[in-house]
Scaffold this motif. Structure first.
Motif, PDB file in Angstrom:
ATOM      1  N   THR A  95     -17.557  22.423   4.944  1.00  0.00           N
ATOM      2  CA  THR A  95     -17.548  21.267   4.045  1.00  0.00           C
ATOM      3  C   THR A  95     -16.564  20.213   4.514  1.00  0.00           C
ATOM      4  OG1 THR A  95     -18.129  22.715   2.197  1.00  0.00           O
ATOM      5  CG2 THR A  95     -17.235  20.552   1.658  1.00  0.00           C
ATOM      6  N   THR A  96     -15.386  20.652   4.993  1.00  0.00           N
ATOM      7  CA  THR A  96     -14.386  19.686   5.451  1.00  0.00           C
ATOM      8  C   THR A  96     -14.884  18.900   6.664  1.00  0.00           C
ATOM      9  OG1 THR A  96     -13.351  21.470   6.720  1.00  0.00           O
ATOM     10  CG2 THR A  96     -12.427  20.981   4.558  1.00  0.00           C
ATOM     11  N   GLU A 101     -17.370  16.306   5.370  1.00  0.00           N
ATOM     12  CA  GLU A 101     -16.656  15.200   4.732  1.00  0.00           C
ATOM     13  C   GLU A 101     -16.064  14.265   5.781  1.00  0.00           C
ATOM     14  OE1 GLU A 101     -16.448  14.260   1.566  1.00  0.00           O
ATOM     15  OE2 GLU A 101     -17.917  15.842   1.175  1.00  0.00           O
TER      16      GLU A 101
END
Length: 425
Positions: free
Chosen positions: A3-4, A7
């Motif tokens: 997810t990071t 992002e």
């Protein structure tokens, strides 16, 4: 992809605005076996070492993002000049890790595979861009290749029907890039480059529509259009320079089509161009897919007087055995080595060896990707015969004529472009 990491892609896209942003996904082959051999702690250190070396290879503004050990490494490439600019970064990384790395007495061959996607060429949103890069990575692994670039599709809005219509309705145009004779200092030929300004999507990168044509069975149509358009437009330039040569690229996918030789020779007759003034540029892939037949086709063209050029030399990984199938007159040194020839001693040695190889085989050497005066000087000193690149002249429509196509002073626009292209050794 974590997810990071996703992002980070979204944030980079927001900052990029309308400029090109490249996303590289790096997969370490045999990753699980390496982890089992080294253990988790040492595997984490290896991943950190890999990230550090990647950052050294790339530009200062490029960003390397690592996640968990079972995720791919991500590289963000902002402010790209073109899709080819991102491809240069990917190939530079592959070269950097060709040799094994050492960590605490262990020798590890990483065996990288890279997938590339570019915004806005392949996608506009973060998840779409990540998916496009992942699909490219999957394709590279499936085909046994070390690198693959995404192909425009639904993410970018480009459809195969658009390409078919563009060919039928003559939406495409040509640009010509000059080739300089390094002994006389004169422009002696131009390379014809296809361009496509989509009515809704704007300029489509050649890497994208050429790749789409090859995948979707439109290579024959694209080649037919390119050849006839190139010779038609080139006829206008010959009114200014009667001895100006013309170079045209041939797709690897067209060698199986019937009538290729007749098509090329017929176009030469139609546009009254002597065969000796046409050069067809062919990559080693074109020959190796069917060495006997494609070699016979090239031999027939060579016998008719057409020059054969080995394009992108140095980018492939095959042996020199394919030289037996190339009745070649020219060896075209890939820009991957030429762009950094003034800054990278290994590139300098490689380019010098390629020039000597060409001469030993009775061919002329042409270096592409000449971006500054220093590179041009070094190539001249090494005995290179011809060169092309932004420093000599940018591709432009035939209507612009030949005026102004000459080497530019150091420190000009072309020199600054070279600095932005740079991927240091």
């Amino acid at each position: 992809m974590e997810t990071t990491q996703l992002e980070a892609v979204k944030q980079a896209l927001a900052v990029a605005g309308s400029s090109r942003l490249g996303l590289l996904l790096l997969h370490v082959q045999r990753r699980r076996q390496i982890q089992a051999h080294l253990g988790l702690q040492l595997s984490e250190r290896l991943q950190g070492m890999l990230a550090e070396r990647l950052q050294q290879v790339l530009r200062p503004d490029d960003r390397v993002l690592t996640g968990a050990l079972d995720t791919e490494i991500m590289v963000l490439l902002p402010d790209l000049l073109s899709p080819g600019h991102a491809q240069m970064a990917a190939l530079r990384i592959l070269r950097e890790f060709d040799q094994p790395v050492e960590i605490e007495g262990h020798t590890v061959l990483l065996g990288l595979t890279i997938g590339l996607a570019i915004a806005p060429d392949h996608a506009l949103a973060g998840e779409e861009l990540a998916r496009a890069a992942l699909l490219a990575l999957d394709e590279a692994e499936r085909e046994g290749q070390r690198f693959a670039m995404a192909v425009a599709g639904t993410a970018s809005g480009l459809r195969v029907e658009d390409l078919r219509r563009a060919l039928l309705e003559n939406e495409m145009t040509l640009a010509f890039q000059p080739q300089l004779d390094l002994r006389s200092g004169q422009i002696v030929a131009v390379e014809a480059l296809a361009r496509w300004d989509h009515p809704e999507l704007g300029d489509i990168a050649p890497e994208l529509f050429i790749g789409m044509a090859e995948r979707m069975g439109l290579s024959t149509e694209l080649t037919r259009w390119s050849l006839n358009a190139a010779l038609r437009e080139h006829a206008q330039l010959r009114r200014q320079m009667p001895e100006l040569g013309c170079a045209v690229n041939l797709s690897p996918k067209i060698f199986g089509q019937s009538g290729l030789i007749e098509q090329i020779l017929g176009a030469l007759r139609l546009w009254d161009l002597p065969p000796r003034m046409l050069t067809v540029e062919v990559t080693e892939t074109a020959v190796l897919e069917d060495a006997d037949y494609s070699g016979w086709v090239l031999a027939q063209l060579h016998a008719a007087g057409v020059d054969i050029s080995i394009d992108d030399f140095g980018r492939g990984y095959s042996s020199f055995s394919y030289f037996k199938h190339f009745p070649a007159r020219e060896l075209k040194i890939d820009q991957l080595f030429v762009t950094q020839v003034a800054a990278d001693e290994s590139d300098l040695r490689i380019v010098r060896s390629m020039i000597e190889l060409a001469h030993n085989l009775g061919m002329r050497a042409l270096a592409e990707g000449v971006e500054d005066a220093q590179a041009l000087r070094l190539l001249t000193e090494m005995g290179c015969d011809r060169a092309q690149g932004f420093h000599i002249g940018r591709p432009r429509p035939v209507g612009a004529g030949l005026e102004g196509w000459s080497p530019v002073p150091s420190g000009s626009e072309s020199a600054s472009a070279s600095e932005s292209i740079s991927y240091p050794p």
